[in-house]
Design a protein around this motif. Sequence first.
Motif, mmCIF file in Angstrom:
data_model
loop_
_atom_site.group_PDB
_atom_site.id
_atom_site.type_symbol
_atom_site.label_atom_id
_atom_site.label_comp_id
_atom_site.label_asym_id
_atom_site.label_seq_id
_atom_site.Cartn_x
_atom_site.Cartn_y
_atom_site.Cartn_z
ATOM 1 N N TRP A 151 -8.617 -1.500 -5.453
ATOM 2 C CA TRP A 151 -7.367 -1.869 -4.801
ATOM 3 C C TRP A 151 -6.122 -1.466 -5.575
ATOM 4 C CZ3 TRP A 151 -7.795 -2.680 0.037
ATOM 5 C CH2 TRP A 151 -8.963 -3.244 0.548
ATOM 6 N N PHE A 152 -6.247 -1.251 -6.872
ATOM 7 C CA PHE A 152 -5.050 -0.962 -7.671
ATOM 8 C C PHE A 152 -5.093 0.384 -8.368
ATOM 9 C CE2 PHE A 152 -5.406 -5.558 -7.244
ATOM 10 C CZ PHE A 152 -4.142 -5.903 -6.829
ATOM 11 N N ARG A 175 -4.785 -9.653 -4.044
ATOM 12 C CA ARG A 175 -3.954 -8.494 -3.788
ATOM 13 C C ARG A 175 -2.498 -8.937 -3.622
ATOM 14 N NH1 ARG A 175 -7.200 -5.617 1.128
ATOM 15 N NH2 ARG A 175 -5.454 -6.593 2.200
ATOM 16 N N LYS A 197 0.832 -1.205 0.000
ATOM 17 C CA LYS A 197 0.000 0.000 0.000
ATOM 18 C C LYS A 197 0.869 1.259 0.000
ATOM 19 C CE LYS A 197 -3.752 -2.478 2.300
ATOM 20 N NZ LYS A 197 -4.556 -2.668 3.515
ATOM 21 N N GLY A 249 -0.308 -7.885 -7.819
ATOM 22 C CA GLY A 249 -1.615 -8.509 -7.779
ATOM 23 C C GLY A 249 -1.635 -9.717 -8.701
ATOM 24 N N ALA A 302 -9.484 -10.301 -3.371
ATOM 25 C CA ALA A 302 -10.178 -9.023 -3.572
ATOM 26 C C ALA A 302 -11.475 -9.199 -4.349
ATOM 27 C CB ALA A 302 -9.267 -8.045 -4.308
#
Length: 487
Positions: A481-482, A456, A297, A409, A462
């Motif tokens: 998420w990306f 992820r 992250k 990912g 995810a």
Amino acid sequence: MDVVIAGAGPVGLMLACELGLAGIRPLVLERRAVARPDSPGMAINATTVELLDRRGLADRVRAGGLEWPQAHFAHLMLDPARLRERHASTVLVPQAHLESCLEARARELGAEIRRGHEVTGVRQDGSGVTVYAGGDELSCRYLVGCDGANSVVRRLAGISFPGVDAPFHGIVAEVDADGELMPYLGAHQYPGGVFTVGPSGPGLLRVSTGEFGVQGWDDEIPATVDEIEASIARLVGHDVRIGTPHWLARWHNVTRHAERYRAGRVFVAGDAAHVHFPLGGQALSTGVEDAVNLGWKLAADLAGRAPAGLLDSYHRERHPVGARACLTTRAQVALMHPLLEVSPLREVISELIGYDDVNEHLVRMAGGLDVTYAADDDRPLVGRRFGAVPLSTPDGVVSLAEVSRAGRGLLLDLSAHTAAGTDPGVLAAVSGWSGRIDVVVASPTTEIPADRLLLRPDGRVAWTGGRGDGVQGLKEALQTWFGDPAA
């Protein structure tokens, strides 16, 4: 610089590896001038082993350890072999060896490690953090405190650390194996506390005592041979000589949990965020997964492609896990003392462990395998992580861990849509995230009950989908998420 990490223990070094894998070159500051020679920690449980395997580090660590395919809850033995899912075994390994492996890998990936540099000051604003350490003034975009239960970073960031310090006196030592200690191999409960003896290396034993209800000593006061032998005598009722130890250290019955894991541009992880009674490697596994959760992250944010709220999801996901670890270890302590009062309860729980569901529940709890992140998506697999499931691909059989080692990912297509590869529509859907998402096509497996999964970088699911689901949900998960797709 981008990231400064305070603390070169397993959590700080794992975070350095995660950032390095994503192309970030962190600076790690460690207050000790040299790597610690002692190894208070001895066990890495299934969660830690699987996280290390996902990064290609498990074999390095296992080379200095011993497989221990067992588990316990409050020293009541469990049977991991009865689990319905495939998971790694606990490994008995000295913490010093684990740290050595992680440090070598962090350096390979470009991390800089400065020893003899203790953080003494922190100042932050909206654009960065100034860190004062070892006489240096350092500027970075983010600071992560992995500097232990007495974290200076946590204190300077203004993060409170509420909890309970229970009266307790614990000492651990490493000694040469001899005949006087061999009859005490294992973990033993006494009315006053616990006495454990176990192998820690060729010809070496780890000896520890823990007395409940006794006022402990400060870590700054060195433990002595006379002190640990007196503790053993109080527990077992007679003298037991341990010989000349290679080292001694104190340990405690403290439960504390940080009120928050983020304060602006400062984060905390590992013992700096949560500390509890040491049982079954739970502290280490929780801390290492903190690092794995936070690393990708931070890297996404530093690359300018983090979706809104991604960094805040670190606290949202990991804070409940830290609270759970504190709860479950306190539950185990409650089953250990006062022994005369809890013995009937221990007998009943031992009977219940004979049931597969109870055994599985406690194995997963004690090993940190029961963690599932809450999600808005109500699909049952979202938020969970799989072990090293074997996958039959066009190039042969590989494990899920092996195809995860790039730290990106992963879109896993198990739908067998075509013999040549995945659905062209699915490939088109992920094309905008090229470089952030790898695609692996494999045959269906009963170990993963889904046709397609988006994982992820930390291995958490995810999104899941079936062959007839279309790609809209996949695109939404990718964006969540990306970040936005590339133009």
